[in-house]
Write a protein that holds these residues in place. Structure first.
Motif, PDB file in Angstrom:
ATOM      1  N   GLY A 170     -11.434   2.323  -3.970  1.00 21.80           N
ATOM      2  CA  GLY A 170     -11.861   3.252  -5.002  1.00 21.80           C
ATOM      3  C   GLY A 170     -12.608   2.630  -6.155  1.00 21.80           C
ATOM      4  N   GLY A 171     -12.686   1.306  -6.203  1.00 21.99           N
ATOM      5  CA  GLY A 171     -13.381   0.642  -7.296  1.00 21.99           C
ATOM      6  C   GLY A 171     -14.772   0.195  -6.885  1.00 21.99           C
ATOM      7  N   ILE A 172     -15.418  -0.536  -7.759  1.00 26.16           N
ATOM      8  CA  ILE A 172     -16.760  -1.026  -7.473  1.00 26.16           C
ATOM      9  C   ILE A 172     -16.708  -2.191  -6.497  1.00 26.16           C
ATOM     10  CG2 ILE A 172     -18.770  -2.145  -8.553  1.00 26.16           C
ATOM     11  CD1 ILE A 172     -18.160  -0.485 -11.061  1.00 26.16           C
ATOM     12  N   ARG A 173     -15.630  -2.972  -6.543  1.00 28.48           N
ATOM     13  CA  ARG A 173     -15.455  -4.114  -5.646  1.00 28.48           C
ATOM     14  C   ARG A 173     -14.257  -3.872  -4.739  1.00 28.48           C
ATOM     15  NH1 ARG A 173     -14.620 -10.424  -7.666  1.00 28.48           N
ATOM     16  NH2 ARG A 173     -14.518 -11.363  -5.579  1.00 28.48           N
ATOM     17  N   ASP A 174     -14.351  -4.320  -3.513  1.00 31.21           N
ATOM     18  CA  ASP A 174     -13.270  -4.163  -2.546  1.00 31.21           C
ATOM     19  C   ASP A 174     -12.154  -5.145  -2.876  1.00 31.21           C
ATOM     20  OD1 ASP A 174     -11.590  -4.015  -0.326  1.00 31.21           O
ATOM     21  OD2 ASP A 174     -13.242  -3.821   1.098  1.00 31.21           O
ATOM     22  N   GLY A 175     -10.980  -4.613  -3.225  1.00 30.59           N
ATOM     23  CA  GLY A 175      -9.863  -5.457  -3.619  1.00 30.59           C
ATOM     24  C   GLY A 175      -9.310  -6.325  -2.506  1.00 30.59           C
ATOM     25  N   ARG A 176      -9.662  -6.005  -1.258  1.00 26.86           N
ATOM     26  CA  ARG A 176      -9.180  -6.824  -0.148  1.00 26.86           C
ATOM     27  C   ARG A 176      -9.807  -8.219  -0.151  1.00 26.86           C
ATOM     28  NH1 ARG A 176     -10.377  -2.474   4.469  1.00 26.86           N
ATOM     29  NH2 ARG A 176     -12.305  -2.476   3.241  1.00 26.86           N
ATOM     30  N   GLU A 177     -10.868  -8.403  -0.943  1.00 28.65           N
ATOM     31  CA  GLU A 177     -11.478  -9.723  -1.057  1.00 28.65           C
ATOM     32  C   GLU A 177     -10.509 -10.723  -1.684  1.00 28.65           C
ATOM     33  OE1 GLU A 177     -15.201  -9.719  -3.100  1.00 28.65           O
ATOM     34  OE2 GLU A 177     -15.978  -7.991  -1.988  1.00 28.65           O
ATOM     35  N   ILE A 178      -9.721 -10.267  -2.639  1.00 26.04           N
ATOM     36  CA  ILE A 178      -8.778 -11.189  -3.275  1.00 26.04           C
ATOM     37  C   ILE A 178      -7.349 -10.986  -2.785  1.00 26.04           C
ATOM     38  CG2 ILE A 178     -10.235 -11.392  -5.331  1.00 26.04           C
ATOM     39  CD1 ILE A 178      -8.213  -9.636  -6.811  1.00 26.04           C
ATOM     40  N   GLN A 179      -7.089  -9.874  -2.080  1.00 27.94           N
ATOM     41  CA  GLN A 179      -5.759  -9.643  -1.526  1.00 27.94           C
ATOM     42  C   GLN A 179      -5.895  -8.994  -0.152  1.00 27.94           C
ATOM     43  OE1 GLN A 179      -2.874 -10.166  -0.439  1.00 27.94           O
ATOM     44  NE2 GLN A 179      -1.931 -10.213  -2.500  1.00 27.94           N
ATOM     45  N   PRO A 180      -6.093  -9.813   0.895  1.00 27.83           N
ATOM     46  CA  PRO A 180      -6.224  -9.260   2.247  1.00 27.83           C
ATOM     47  C   PRO A 180      -5.010  -8.443   2.685  1.00 27.83           C
ATOM     48  CG  PRO A 180      -6.927 -11.564   2.201  1.00 27.83           C
ATOM     49  CD  PRO A 180      -6.298 -11.277   0.876  1.00 27.83           C
ATOM     50  N   SER A 181      -3.834  -8.773   2.162  1.00 29.41           N
ATOM     51  CA  SER A 181      -2.619  -8.050   2.548  1.00 29.41           C
ATOM     52  C   SER A 181      -2.620  -6.611   2.041  1.00 29.41           C
ATOM     53  CB  SER A 181      -1.382  -8.766   2.006  1.00 29.41           C
ATOM     54  OG  SER A 181      -1.249 -10.048   2.577  1.00 29.41           O
ATOM     55  N   ALA A 182      -3.533  -6.307   1.110  1.00 24.72           N
ATOM     56  CA  ALA A 182      -3.608  -4.947   0.586  1.00 24.72           C
ATOM     57  C   ALA A 182      -4.276  -3.985   1.565  1.00 24.72           C
ATOM     58  CB  ALA A 182      -4.379  -4.938  -0.738  1.00 24.72           C
ATOM     59  N   ASP A 183      -4.886  -4.521   2.617  1.00 20.64           N
ATOM     60  CA  ASP A 183      -5.524  -3.663   3.619  1.00 20.64           C
ATOM     61  C   ASP A 183      -4.496  -2.698   4.208  1.00 20.64           C
ATOM     62  OD1 ASP A 183      -7.897  -3.164   5.516  1.00 20.64           O
ATOM     63  OD2 ASP A 183      -6.230  -3.582   6.886  1.00 20.64           O
ATOM     64  N   ALA A 184      -4.839  -1.426   4.238  1.00 19.12           N
ATOM     65  CA  ALA A 184      -3.880  -0.422   4.704  1.00 19.12           C
ATOM     66  C   ALA A 184      -3.456  -0.676   6.141  1.00 19.12           C
ATOM     67  CB  ALA A 184      -4.472   0.975   4.552  1.00 19.12           C
ATOM     68  N   ALA A 185      -4.402  -1.008   6.990  1.00 16.56           N
ATOM     69  CA  ALA A 185      -4.072  -1.255   8.398  1.00 16.56           C
ATOM     70  C   ALA A 185      -3.114  -2.428   8.544  1.00 16.56           C
ATOM     71  CB  ALA A 185      -5.353  -1.505   9.191  1.00 16.56           C
ATOM     72  N   ALA A 186      -3.271  -3.441   7.712  1.00 18.94           N
ATOM     73  CA  ALA A 186      -2.365  -4.593   7.757  1.00 18.94           C
ATOM     74  C   ALA A 186      -0.951  -4.202   7.364  1.00 18.94           C
ATOM     75  CB  ALA A 186      -2.879  -5.699   6.840  1.00 18.94           C
ATOM     76  N   ARG A 187      -0.826  -3.074   6.656  1.00 20.03           N
ATOM     77  CA  ARG A 187       0.494  -2.571   6.247  1.00 20.03           C
ATOM     78  C   ARG A 187       0.960  -1.427   7.137  1.00 20.03           C
ATOM     79  NH1 ARG A 187       0.066  -0.943   0.215  1.00 20.03           N
ATOM     80  NH2 ARG A 187      -2.208  -0.914   0.408  1.00 20.03           N
ATOM     81  N   GLN A 188       0.281  -1.245   8.269  1.00 19.52           N
ATOM     82  CA  GLN A 188       0.599  -0.167   9.214  1.00 19.52           C
ATOM     83  C   GLN A 188       0.515   1.199   8.552  1.00 19.52           C
ATOM     84  OE1 GLN A 188       3.060  -3.065   9.322  1.00 19.52           O
ATOM     85  NE2 GLN A 188       1.309  -3.793  10.496  1.00 19.52           N
ATOM     86  N   LEU A 189      -0.536   1.380   7.726  1.00 17.84           N
ATOM     87  CA  LEU A 189      -0.743   2.641   7.032  1.00 17.84           C
ATOM     88  C   LEU A 189      -2.117   3.200   7.372  1.00 17.84           C
ATOM     89  CD1 LEU A 189       0.423   1.549   3.450  1.00 17.84           C
ATOM     90  CD2 LEU A 189       1.784   2.828   5.109  1.00 17.84           C
TER      91      LEU A 189
END
Length: 334
Positions: A196-215
């Motif tokens: 939802g932001g201008i930059r993809d937060g997964r760049e600094i926190q790959p674990s935040a990826d929804a698929a990686a969290r089974q979401l």
């Protein structure tokens, strides 16, 4: 020139999410387990067409309704929010206009979470002491539930929505405020909204990826590394308490009431015991609101006043800590 907190009020949206509701969505978590883990029974949730500016205005109007004379001579507005209605413009100007406040005043946003109220009090103190302002409307307002993935029980059990309004006045009799601040930007990835932001937060926190969290991905998918936040809290909060006491020349027993960020009951009880603070001097107020981010401390202050736990003349320690990573503490006489 000193300052004082003249009034504190809060507003909670009417929608609620109870532990019964959560248990129905997550059958593996019983109502009792959620309550025991978080200390929260219910949280307030903004509706789909209810935003942070709406909550902010309602909190301010509630404050002015309780103390009509305080509406006069407001010459600065500070709004603390991490869920502003828009990327731009800021929320403070929107609130100033909707409240019908004069155009010849200052209005500024600060983007801080759990430490935000104390940081904002520090800004208010500076504005008053430098004679840039004499009466400040300080608002905290967040709709964090709009950032949560509906299948992420780790955060849906904790966060709720709400807003507060405080009136900060100049007062020569209250000039003894002590403040400590802290920032550790290396922990930015511990609590982040990747989408939802201008930059993809997964760049600094790959674990935040929804698929990686089974979401299944939502729009924002707030991610929190609970153990990292917990360890950070245990590291910085005791040191901040000690720093405040040292700067003020007080002993811990001379503090009448401790009001910490209401993160969750488990964390707060752990901190209380680690710091050896008696229960009667450690205020809790999250059972029916949950973690409302920057609003937890002022909500707790308002409830402490209503319950009689906080009365004029008391020495109070405020301490916020969380997203950023950021923390701030203040010692003041009520």
């Amino acid at each position: 020139m000193g300052m004082r907190i003249r009034a504190v009020e809060y507003y909670l949206p009417p929608g609620t999410l109870s532990n019964n509701d959560l248990s129905a969505s997550f059958p593996e978590w019983s109502v009792e387990k959620i309550s025991a883990k978080t200390g929260i029974r219910s949280r307030h949730v903004a509706s789909g067409d209810e935003y942070s500016s709406d909550l902010a205005v309602r909190a301010a109007e509630k404050c002015f309704a309780a103390r009509p004379e305080l509406r006069n001579d407001v010459d600065y507005v500070i709004v603390c929010s991490q869920t502003s209605d828009f990327v731009l413009p800021g929320i403070a100007g929107i609130v100033q206009d909707r409240l019908g406040l004069p155009t010849g005043i200052g209005a500024v946003d600060i983007n801080l979470g759990c430490s935000g109220y104390v940081y904002a009090l520090g800004l208010a103190k500076g504005l008053i002491e430098s004679r840039q302002a004499t009466r400040i409307l300080l608002i905290t307002s967040d709709t964090y539930t709009k950032l949560l993935n509906e299948r992420d029980k780790s955060v849906r059990t904790i966060f709720g929505d709400g807003a507060t309004a405080s009136i900060i006045d100049s007062d020569a009799r209250h000039d003894g405020f002590q403040i400590v601040y802290g920032t550790d930007g290396a922990g930015a990835a511990s609590l982040i909204v990747p989408g939802g932001g201008i930059r993809d937060g997964r760049e600094i926190q790959p674990s935040a990826d929804a698929a990686a969290r089974q979401l299944d991905s939502g729009q924002f998918d707030l991610y929190m590394d609970g153990p990292d936040i917990f360890n950070f809290t245990l590291r910085v909060v005791p040191q901040s308490v000690n720093d405040l006491l040292e700067r003020s020349g007080l002993e811990k027993d001379e503090v009448d009431l401790f009001v910490f960020h209401q993160a969750n009951a488990f964390m707060l009880d752990h901190l209380r015991r680690k710091l050896d603070i008696p229960k009667e001097r450690f205020f809790l107020s999250l059972e029916e609101t949950g973690n409302t981010v920057s609003s937890t401390i002022p909500i707790a202050l308002a409830e402490a006043v209503r319950s009689g736990a906080l009365v004029p003349g008391m020495m109070v320690m405020l301490l916020g800590f969380g997203v950023g990573l950021s923390w701030a503490g203040m010692l003041l006489k009520w």
